[in-house]
Design a protein around this motif. Structure first.
Motif, mmCIF file in Angstrom:
data_model
loop_
_atom_site.group_PDB
_atom_site.id
_atom_site.type_symbol
_atom_site.label_atom_id
_atom_site.label_comp_id
_atom_site.label_asym_id
_atom_site.label_seq_id
_atom_site.Cartn_x
_atom_site.Cartn_y
_atom_site.Cartn_z
ATOM 1 N N UNK A 158 44.481 70.658 51.730
ATOM 2 C CA UNK A 158 45.392 71.344 50.816
ATOM 3 C C UNK A 158 45.374 72.829 51.111
ATOM 4 N N UNK A 159 46.545 73.451 51.012
ATOM 5 C CA UNK A 159 46.664 74.869 51.326
ATOM 6 C C UNK A 159 46.050 75.749 50.250
ATOM 7 N N UNK A 160 45.647 75.170 49.142
ATOM 8 C CA UNK A 160 45.029 75.962 48.088
ATOM 9 C C UNK A 160 45.833 75.901 46.808
ATOM 10 N N UNK A 161 45.139 75.991 45.699
ATOM 11 C CA UNK A 161 45.785 75.944 44.389
ATOM 12 C C UNK A 161 46.045 77.359 43.890
ATOM 13 N N UNK A 162 47.244 77.566 43.380
ATOM 14 C CA UNK A 162 47.585 78.853 42.781
ATOM 15 C C UNK A 162 47.921 78.648 41.310
ATOM 16 N N UNK B 217 46.357 66.761 44.031
ATOM 17 C CA UNK B 217 45.777 67.662 45.027
ATOM 18 C C UNK B 217 46.388 67.316 46.382
ATOM 19 N N UNK B 218 47.552 67.873 46.690
ATOM 20 C CA UNK B 218 48.231 67.498 47.930
ATOM 21 C C UNK B 218 47.339 67.650 49.160
ATOM 22 N N UNK B 219 47.283 66.597 49.955
ATOM 23 C CA UNK B 219 46.377 66.561 51.102
ATOM 24 C C UNK B 219 46.703 67.653 52.106
ATOM 25 N N UNK B 220 47.991 67.848 52.367
ATOM 26 C CA UNK B 220 48.407 68.843 53.359
ATOM 27 C C UNK B 220 49.470 69.771 52.788
ATOM 28 N N UNK B 221 49.390 70.036 51.501
ATOM 29 C CA UNK B 221 50.455 70.812 50.880
ATOM 30 C C UNK B 221 49.956 71.846 49.889
ATOM 31 N N UNK B 222 50.918 72.541 49.301
ATOM 32 C CA UNK B 222 50.626 73.572 48.307
ATOM 33 C C UNK B 222 50.544 72.944 46.917
ATOM 34 N N UNK B 223 49.792 73.590 46.044
ATOM 35 C CA UNK B 223 49.726 73.186 44.639
ATOM 36 C C UNK B 223 49.857 74.427 43.768
#
Length: 253
Positions: free
Chosen positions: A1-5, A222-228
């Protein structure tokens, strides 16, 4: 995941334009890269917010958008509980999404068949893999921590094979629904929660900061390869102790 904002706005009025920019910027990115933009919609307050903000966006072109639903109530489209019906009346009629770009359920089918039929609809629209990969999913969270129609302590939380599942015992009416499952939600390139109001404050802290009890469904996104993204207003953020982003007016996400 690119990280949670976690991004906090003074009110839902300031949140709305930032949400619209998130949608349009991810649409532009997707169309440039892949020739279309795939969007998953949820109901609730998102209908009102998107119906206000998107039609007011200058130069908006939705002709290459493909829209599905993160979950849907199995009721006729003219029923006020129908998420598709609400979007059709309040948003789709105001923007240029082509009719074949809207993936709706067949609400005339029994709930199990409806889920299977909608899964086939998604597989046809996303032929390149076992699990559809949406560019953006817009999600809500209930006061019980549910998202889509994935409710606390429900067996569907562990569904790993189906991409769309039926639920006939929803603790929140109406009882019969179809919902995307976590394999689809967590395959998205971007997932964005919109959560507003003081009634969400206590559960939001549990979801974002963790608690000793079972994990809420929303916390399992929690997207495996994406933004949240978590886009929230000050009342919803009232109980948080973590560091959050507080962008200025006109923020771009």
């Amino acid at each position: 995941m690119a990280g949670r904002r976690v991004v906090v706005f003074p009110s839902s009025a300031e949140l709305g334009p930032a949400l619209a920019h998130l949608v349009t910027s991810r649409a532009e990115r997707a169309i440039t890269s892949r020739g279309r933009f795939t969007l998953g919609l949820s109901g609730g307050s998102l209908v009102t917010m998107l119906s206000k903000e998107l039609p007011a966006t200058a130069g908006l072109d939705c002709s290459k958008w493909l829209v599905g639903f993160c979950d849907e109530r199995v009721v006729p489209f003219d029923n006020p509980e129908s998420t598709y019906g609400l979007y059709k009346n309040h948003l789709f009629s105001k923007i240029n999404i082509p009719e074949d770009g809207i993936l709706s359920i067949d609400s005339s089918l029994p709930v199990n068949e409806c889920a299977e039929d909608y899964a086939r609809t998604l597989q046809k629209a996303f032929p390149d893999g076992d699990v559809p990969v949406f560019d953006l999913l817009l999600l809500g969270m209930g006061p019980d921590g549910h998202t889509c129609s994935l409710f606390p302590n429900h067996p569907l939380l562990e569904e790993s094979e189906k991409i769309v599942a039926p639920i006939s015992d929803s603790p929140k009416p109406p009882p019969q629904r179809v919902t995307m499952t976590f394999p689809v939600v967590n395959a998205a390139r971007c997932a964005a929660f919109v959560s507003t109001g003081g009634s969400k404050a206590s559960v939001l802290r549990e979801v974002l900061e963790g608690g000793e009890g079972p994990t809420f469904p929303a916390a399992r996104v929690s997207p495996t390869n994406g933004e949240l993204f978590w886009l929230i207003d000050e009342p919803a953020a009232a109980s948080l102790t973590m560091q959050v982003e507080k962008p200025g007016h006109g923020a771009k996400l």
